[in-house]
Write a protein that holds these residues in place. Structure first.
Motif, PDB file in Angstrom:
ATOM      1  N   THR A   1     -17.033 -10.089  41.416  1.00 43.96           N
ATOM      2  CA  THR A   1     -15.656 -10.537  41.286  1.00 43.96           C
ATOM      3  C   THR A   1     -15.147 -10.101  39.917  1.00 43.96           C
ATOM      4  N   PRO A   2     -13.897  -9.690  39.846  1.00 42.19           N
ATOM      5  CA  PRO A   2     -13.374  -9.194  38.568  1.00 42.19           C
ATOM      6  C   PRO A   2     -12.946 -10.299  37.605  1.00 42.19           C
ATOM      7  N   VAL A   3     -12.883 -11.523  38.100  1.00 46.49           N
ATOM      8  CA  VAL A   3     -12.356 -12.624  37.288  1.00 46.49           C
ATOM      9  C   VAL A   3     -13.461 -13.621  36.984  1.00 46.49           C
ATOM     10  N   SER A   4     -13.562 -13.986  35.707  1.00 42.62           N
ATOM     11  CA  SER A   4     -14.520 -15.003  35.309  1.00 42.62           C
ATOM     12  C   SER A   4     -13.955 -16.376  35.630  1.00 42.62           C
ATOM     13  N   THR A   5     -14.560 -17.046  36.589  1.00 42.96           N
ATOM     14  CA  THR A   5     -14.099 -18.378  36.959  1.00 42.96           C
ATOM     15  C   THR A   5     -14.978 -19.417  36.275  1.00 42.96           C
ATOM     16  N   PRO A   6     -14.373 -20.526  35.860  1.00 46.11           N
ATOM     17  CA  PRO A   6     -15.176 -21.560  35.194  1.00 46.11           C
ATOM     18  C   PRO A   6     -16.281 -22.084  36.075  1.00 46.11           C
ATOM     19  N   TYR A   7     -17.408 -22.371  35.464  1.00 46.43           N
ATOM     20  CA  TYR A   7     -18.539 -22.981  36.171  1.00 46.43           C
ATOM     21  C   TYR A   7     -18.914 -24.237  35.436  1.00 46.43           C
TER      22      TYR A   7
END
Length: 73
Positions: free
Chosen positions: A63-69
């Protein structure tokens, strides 16, 4: 092979040694992950995603977007 783990480490102003210590491994072993010489075990991917608060998919380039974890509710 894993340019995002290097980019995240550098964005956080961390050395390979610091990240390796957090993972409980040698700097040399961690370096081999960044260069793609060794594949990253699932358990290490999970630790890195938790540490950097992003998804494993982002670390793997899926995925190109860093999503919060963990994801926000």
């Amino acid at each position: 092979m894993y340019p995002r783990i290097r980019a995240l480490r550098e964005d956080h102003d961390l050395s390979q040694r610091q990240v390796a210590e957090m993972l409980g491994m040698s700097q040399t072993g961690y370096s081999k992950y960044e260069t793609g010489e060794n594949d990253i075990p699932t358990a290490v991917l999970i630790k890195l995603s938790t540490f950097y608060r992003t998804s494993v998919d982002y670390l793997l380039g899926l995925t190109p977007v860093s999503t919060p974890y963990p994801p926000s509710k």
